[in-house]
Design a protein around this motif. Structure first.
Motif, PDB file in Angstrom:
ATOM      1  N   TYR A   1     -41.515 -13.682  -7.211  1.00  0.00           N
ATOM      2  CA  TYR A   1     -40.171 -12.967  -6.816  1.00  0.00           C
ATOM      3  C   TYR A   1     -40.027 -13.086  -5.326  1.00  0.00           C
ATOM      4  O   TYR A   1     -41.013 -12.698  -4.854  1.00  0.00           O
ATOM      5  N   VAL A   2     -39.137 -14.087  -5.008  1.00  0.00           N
ATOM      6  CA  VAL A   2     -39.101 -14.614  -3.563  1.00  0.00           C
ATOM      7  C   VAL A   2     -38.479 -13.457  -2.890  1.00  0.00           C
ATOM      8  O   VAL A   2     -38.700 -12.857  -1.819  1.00  0.00           O
ATOM      9  N   GLY A   3     -37.258 -12.540  -3.427  1.00  0.00           N
ATOM     10  CA  GLY A   3     -36.626 -11.355  -2.633  1.00  0.00           C
ATOM     11  C   GLY A   3     -35.009 -11.298  -2.818  1.00  0.00           C
ATOM     12  O   GLY A   3     -34.633 -12.091  -3.569  1.00  0.00           O
ATOM     13  N   GLU A   4     -34.703 -10.344  -2.177  1.00  0.00           N
ATOM     14  CA  GLU A   4     -33.217  -9.868  -2.583  1.00  0.00           C
ATOM     15  C   GLU A   4     -32.499 -10.505  -1.208  1.00  0.00           C
ATOM     16  O   GLU A   4     -32.714 -10.518  -0.083  1.00  0.00           O
ATOM     17  N   GLU A   5     -31.399 -11.079  -1.650  1.00  0.00           N
ATOM     18  CA  GLU A   5     -30.440 -11.443  -0.384  1.00  0.00           C
ATOM     19  C   GLU A   5     -29.091 -10.857  -0.581  1.00  0.00           C
ATOM     20  O   GLU A   5     -28.683 -10.653  -1.689  1.00  0.00           O
ATOM     21  N   PRO A   6     -28.542 -10.545   0.382  1.00  0.00           N
ATOM     22  CA  PRO A   6     -27.025 -10.033   0.438  1.00  0.00           C
ATOM     23  C   PRO A   6     -26.069 -10.973  -0.146  1.00  0.00           C
ATOM     24  O   PRO A   6     -26.302 -12.126  -0.156  1.00  0.00           O
ATOM     25  N   ALA A   7     -25.236 -10.374  -1.014  1.00  0.00           N
ATOM     26  CA  ALA A   7     -24.053 -11.395  -1.597  1.00  0.00           C
ATOM     27  C   ALA A   7     -22.889 -10.837  -1.565  1.00  0.00           C
ATOM     28  O   ALA A   7     -22.645  -9.621  -0.903  1.00  0.00           O
ATOM     29  N   ASP A   8     -21.588 -11.773  -1.696  1.00  0.00           N
ATOM     30  CA  ASP A   8     -20.440 -11.008  -1.669  1.00  0.00           C
ATOM     31  C   ASP A   8     -20.040  -9.788  -2.593  1.00  0.00           C
ATOM     32  O   ASP A   8     -19.586  -8.722  -2.070  1.00  0.00           O
ATOM     33  N   GLU A   9     -20.583  -9.922  -3.841  1.00  0.00           N
ATOM     34  CA  GLU A   9     -20.507  -8.686  -4.719  1.00  0.00           C
ATOM     35  C   GLU A   9     -22.136  -8.680  -5.183  1.00  0.00           C
ATOM     36  O   GLU A   9     -22.724  -9.452  -5.375  1.00  0.00           O
TER      37      GLU A   9
ATOM     38  N   GLY B   1     -42.252   1.071  -9.582  1.00  0.00           N
ATOM     39  CA  GLY B   1     -41.821  -0.338  -9.610  1.00  0.00           C
ATOM     40  C   GLY B   1     -42.224  -1.359 -10.799  1.00  0.00           C
ATOM     41  O   GLY B   1     -42.752  -2.287 -10.908  1.00  0.00           O
ATOM     42  N   VAL B   2     -42.210  -0.567 -12.018  1.00  0.00           N
ATOM     43  CA  VAL B   2     -42.413  -1.180 -13.275  1.00  0.00           C
ATOM     44  C   VAL B   2     -41.264  -1.470 -13.993  1.00  0.00           C
ATOM     45  O   VAL B   2     -40.195  -0.969 -13.604  1.00  0.00           O
ATOM     46  N   LEU B   3     -41.119  -2.250 -14.930  1.00  0.00           N
ATOM     47  CA  LEU B   3     -40.098  -2.440 -15.974  1.00  0.00           C
ATOM     48  C   LEU B   3     -39.517  -1.198 -16.373  1.00  0.00           C
ATOM     49  O   LEU B   3     -40.044  -0.332 -16.941  1.00  0.00           O
ATOM     50  N   SER B   4     -38.158  -1.112 -16.207  1.00  0.00           N
ATOM     51  CA  SER B   4     -37.377  -0.008 -16.845  1.00  0.00           C
ATOM     52  C   SER B   4     -36.712  -0.146 -18.144  1.00  0.00           C
ATOM     53  O   SER B   4     -36.445   0.618 -18.854  1.00  0.00           O
ATOM     54  N   GLU B   5     -36.535  -1.498 -18.378  1.00  0.00           N
ATOM     55  CA  GLU B   5     -35.792  -1.736 -19.544  1.00  0.00           C
ATOM     56  C   GLU B   5     -36.399  -1.775 -21.010  1.00  0.00           C
ATOM     57  O   GLU B   5     -37.545  -2.012 -20.881  1.00  0.00           O
ATOM     58  N   GLY B   6     -35.714  -1.319 -21.692  1.00  0.00           N
ATOM     59  CA  GLY B   6     -36.589  -1.120 -23.195  1.00  0.00           C
ATOM     60  C   GLY B   6     -37.479  -0.209 -23.178  1.00  0.00           C
ATOM     61  O   GLY B   6     -38.637  -0.227 -23.906  1.00  0.00           O
ATOM     62  N   ASN B   7     -37.287   1.093 -22.116  1.00  0.00           N
ATOM     63  CA  ASN B   7     -38.616   2.056 -22.290  1.00  0.00           C
ATOM     64  C   ASN B   7     -38.570   3.045 -23.042  1.00  0.00           C
ATOM     65  O   ASN B   7     -37.684   3.423 -23.579  1.00  0.00           O
ATOM     66  N   VAL B   8     -39.923   3.145 -23.735  1.00  0.00           N
ATOM     67  CA  VAL B   8     -39.967   4.282 -24.872  1.00  0.00           C
ATOM     68  C   VAL B   8     -41.231   5.158 -24.265  1.00  0.00           C
ATOM     69  O   VAL B   8     -42.169   4.676 -24.054  1.00  0.00           O
ATOM     70  N   ARG B   9     -40.804   6.587 -24.281  1.00  0.00           N
ATOM     71  CA  ARG B   9     -42.060   7.535 -24.161  1.00  0.00           C
ATOM     72  C   ARG B   9     -42.615   7.971 -25.523  1.00  0.00           C
ATOM     73  O   ARG B   9     -41.642   8.458 -26.189  1.00  0.00           O
TER      74      ARG B   9
ATOM     75  N   ALA C   1     -31.266  -4.237 -11.892  1.00  0.00           N
ATOM     76  CA  ALA C   1     -31.703  -5.518 -11.800  1.00  0.00           C
ATOM     77  C   ALA C   1     -32.823  -5.375 -10.799  1.00  0.00           C
ATOM     78  O   ALA C   1     -33.627  -6.217 -10.559  1.00  0.00           O
ATOM     79  N   ARG C   2     -32.594  -4.617  -9.515  1.00  0.00           N
ATOM     80  CA  ARG C   2     -33.446  -4.694  -8.628  1.00  0.00           C
ATOM     81  C   ARG C   2     -34.903  -4.313  -8.901  1.00  0.00           C
ATOM     82  O   ARG C   2     -35.707  -4.630  -8.129  1.00  0.00           O
ATOM     83  N   LEU C   3     -35.049  -3.607  -9.869  1.00  0.00           N
ATOM     84  CA  LEU C   3     -36.243  -3.129 -10.398  1.00  0.00           C
ATOM     85  C   LEU C   3     -36.656  -3.932 -11.327  1.00  0.00           C
ATOM     86  O   LEU C   3     -38.009  -4.575 -11.340  1.00  0.00           O
ATOM     87  N   ASP C   4     -35.809  -4.244 -12.358  1.00  0.00           N
ATOM     88  CA  ASP C   4     -36.410  -5.367 -13.542  1.00  0.00           C
ATOM     89  C   ASP C   4     -36.479  -6.717 -13.267  1.00  0.00           C
ATOM     90  O   ASP C   4     -37.517  -7.164 -13.767  1.00  0.00           O
ATOM     91  N   ILE C   5     -35.976  -7.368 -12.253  1.00  0.00           N
ATOM     92  CA  ILE C   5     -36.223  -8.757 -12.137  1.00  0.00           C
ATOM     93  C   ILE C   5     -37.434  -8.876 -11.372  1.00  0.00           C
ATOM     94  O   ILE C   5     -38.383  -9.689 -11.776  1.00  0.00           O
ATOM     95  N   PRO C   6     -37.963  -8.008 -10.190  1.00  0.00           N
ATOM     96  CA  PRO C   6     -39.147  -8.367  -9.940  1.00  0.00           C
ATOM     97  C   PRO C   6     -40.334  -7.856 -10.786  1.00  0.00           C
ATOM     98  O   PRO C   6     -41.459  -8.663 -11.082  1.00  0.00           O
ATOM     99  N   ALA C   7     -40.046  -6.885 -11.720  1.00  0.00           N
ATOM    100  CA  ALA C   7     -41.033  -6.487 -12.720  1.00  0.00           C
ATOM    101  C   ALA C   7     -41.191  -7.645 -13.614  1.00  0.00           C
ATOM    102  O   ALA C   7     -42.312  -8.220 -14.156  1.00  0.00           O
TER     103      ALA C   7
END
Lengths: 458, 458
Positions: free
Chosen positions: B440-448, B335-343, B425-431
């Motif tokens: 982070y209020v939550g995820e809601e369905p959308a047309d796309e 549940g951590v940020l995945s973008e710009g990840n470096v190991r 986005a599902r991971l990175d926006i909450p992170a």
């Protein structure tokens, strides 16, 4: 030590050694990575694939490097069968394939599939017409080796590929014994090979799958090698395999002439030097470096030890050498003598004096084993019209030795009934009859083991 | 080039190289053969098995050499599941296992088996109590890595082994990342490892199966390696693997102290040097040489290229580096940020100046990538109570960059509704919300895609 077991595995070719050591420094990184070391490893892998594909006679993207020839066979057969599951589950193999092919066939049977094992002639050769006859509407795959690993007999792969192609059935060719000598002729669909058979390093097999052949990878997914060979690529070994295949090919024509002369010499001289020997395998359509013979009244393992003591490393398909005590399935399928079997397979560069010395040593080694086992010499005896020889509990080659001792005790036209429970007797008693000009009447059930009836003709 | 990707594969240890080259001459023959070369190869193989078994902490006859760590995992899981088929077909794995374990689990599900994936905490650590809770009457096998390959977090394998043992369920430990550091503690049942992770050669994996563990080999039969690893043994590589494991262990305590100091330095300095960075993984219970961080508003692949240009080889679990564009399953499970990840994974012998130079170069590399991507800087804007941000069709890290740009346009207490269809986005926006102190209020369905609702708190 003189190494005459190249068909088991060739010593590392100097080019393979050089390439392996060099690419330990260049090719250790993960070729899937984006940084410099990873890109360099990827370049080495790509170049090796191009070189090996050219030697195989396929496109680079048709070729996968596996961890061994056995793994290539297992993956190739399983993948081709799964890819054509909708067509059916019938598999055709020759009776003299390598154990990796036959074990794949057994696993396929255990999973509910059906298998036809195409017989071979006394020279160990399968017939393309037999493959044509074995093809069915539900045949998913046929397998035929390019040449046999125990007796060196070359198989009619181009003809078999043609009849399979006409029926729309893919042919998998196990080219483990021949790829160092040249590409496999004909329109095959899948091909497998093993680098350590041509002087490459251990740890590398080849699996070629022609474009258009239906192929479904089984087992857990993996991104490497087009999903066909799970696990981190062994790039130094792959580079060494490709480099040595190219080097071995460059020397192949000259080596073939040399080795063929030497194996011709062994084929001709062994029967002159050693009594009661059968040289087996096709005398003409055969690999340059392999010659196999079987010695009556000899325990193969004991003979191997004698030859090892004399400084020669050879192999044996004799029942008495393997841990399982089963006679070689190849010799059994050929219907030839399995006892006292010796396979001589010469590596490239074998010298004529080494072969001469082998021929000088062999007769004494065979005689020594025979003497210890009490092999027969003529003797007078009471003549009865039928004689029962109880060889129950006695293992190859003792039942045949006992038979040879007593056959003279019955008059011409009389019979010897050999009671034996060793599996090799079923093969070796008929083979002995053929070699000695006696009649093999047949096998009859017995309380224990079986009774093998032999009629004295001379 | 400075190589900071030891967790992918370590450069060949000098002892491995020496042992490999030496045994090319001694260990090329078939160890199943009776002659001198074969016996010598067998002795080398036996000695390597003894040495490796001692390092693993098992009996020599419990240890099999496979062609890779991946192959060891595939064979170990398939064999243990097949061996306990009568108990049931339930498999337990942690959510952060190596792909070889997770792909085995997927293959098991595809064949009709059931799988429980045990979650991990934000540090990447699984909990033995969660394993206890996942155990069922039909559980055939549980798997837990000794330490995570992406973030270095050590797992509670001894405790997990205890709860499994109490339930009569075998535990398979994937020790690929830790075996060079020391034996795996606790009463495990099966263990796998990979030689090239500790500086051994490619082409060698280890599979230990404790006596008494039910194990059924799947696939075609093969006589080598107790039937658990088909194909000709790669003895030179096996000898090198065993020798280098012993050598690496002798240096492990001293190296661990050195590398831990260096990774502590990176853990402490990176957040000081680079804005908007999250260092991930358990800060204490972790391997000495691995440190992983994620940089907001950064494309991981672009950052890797920047660092490569600066002479540093590192890896990334970021969504943007893999061909599939899926965010790392490890970072997702944490549940951590995945973008710009470096190991950063330091090989033994890494020098402090190299680490200092990396730290000197990193801020500029990150800033360069951010600048190219147009990462946010504060700006004045009309304040609306709710704002809809259309990031459909935009890939990681663009949606988060856009979010960061517009969050200041709504008043405190107002919301931004981000429309996005990129899986990351599902991971990175909450992170991002957690890092920036937004809700982070939550995820809601959308047309796309989906709508991700964020409330501005500050």
């Amino acid at each position: 030590m003189v190494y005459f077991d190249a068909a088991s595995g060739a010593p590392l070719h100097p080019v393979a050694r050089q390439a392996l050591v060099a690419s330990l420094d260049e090719g250790w990184a993960d070729p899937a990575r984006l940084y410099k070391e990873g890109r360099r490893a990827r370049l080495l892998l790509d170049a090796a694939r191009e070189a090996a594909a050219e030697a195989v006679g396929c496109r680079a993207d048709e070729l996968t490097f596996t961890a061994s020839g056995t793994r290539a066979v297992h993956t190739g057969i399983a993948g081709a069968l799964a890819g054509r599951r909708r067509v059916g589950d019938h598999l055709i193999v020759s009776a003299v394939e390598h154990s990796s092919v036959l074990h794949s066939a057994e696993a396929h049977e255990a999973a509910g599939g059906s298998v036809t094992r195409v017989p071979v002639d006394r020279g160990g050769r399968a017939d393309a017409a037999s493959y044509a006859g074995a093809l069915r509407a539900d045949t998913a795959l046929a397998c035929l080796q390019s040449a046999n690993h125990e007796v060196g007999t070359e198989q009619p792969v181009a003809e078999a590929a043609e009849v399979c192609r006409a029926a729309g059935v893919p042919l998998l060719v196990d080219a483990a014994q021949s790829l160092g000598w040249g590409p496999v002729a004909g329109d095959w669909s899948l091909l497998t090979a093993s680098a350590h058979k041509w002087g490459g390093p251990p740890g590398v097999g080849l699996l070629a799958v022609r474009k258009g052949v239906r192929f479904a990878v089984r087992g857990p997914a993996d991104e490497r090698e087009s999903g066909r060979a799970a696990g981190f690529e062994n790039i130094p070994a792959i580079v060494a395999a490709a480099a040595s295949l190219r080097a071995v090919r460059a020397e192949a024509a000259a080596q073939a002439v040399r080795l063929r002369e030497l194996t011709e010499l062994i084929r001709a001289r062994v029967p002159e030097l050693v009594p009661d020997v059968e040289v087996v395998g096709d005398p003409v359509r055969r690999l340059p470096g392999i010659v196999t013979f079987s010695c009556l009244y000899v325990d193969g393992e004991a003979l191997l030890h004698e030859l090892d003591r004399e400084g020669f490393a050879v192999s044996s398909g004799s029942s008495c050498t393997s841990g399982t005590l089963t006679p070689s399935h190849v010799l059994r399928a050929m219907g030839v003598l399995s006892e006292g079997n010796v396979r001589v397979s010469l590596p490239a560069g074998t010298s004529a004096p080494d072969v001469e010395r082998f021929l000088a040593v062999l007769p004494g080694a065979v005689a020594g084993v025979r003497e210890k086992l009490g092999a027969p010499a003529p003797r007078a005896a009471v003549r009865r019209a039928e004689l029962v020889l109880d060889a129950l509990g006695k293992r190859c080659p003792v039942p045949v030795i006992e038979l040879a001792k007593v056959i003279g005790e019955v008059p011409v036209g009389g019979t010897v009934r050999v009671l034996a429970d060793d599996a090799a007797a079923r093969l070796d008693i008929p083979a002995w009859c053929e070699m000695r000009g006696q009649e093999y009447v047949g096998e009859e059930p017995a309380d224990e083991g079986a009774a093998y009836v032999v009629r004295r003709l001379s």
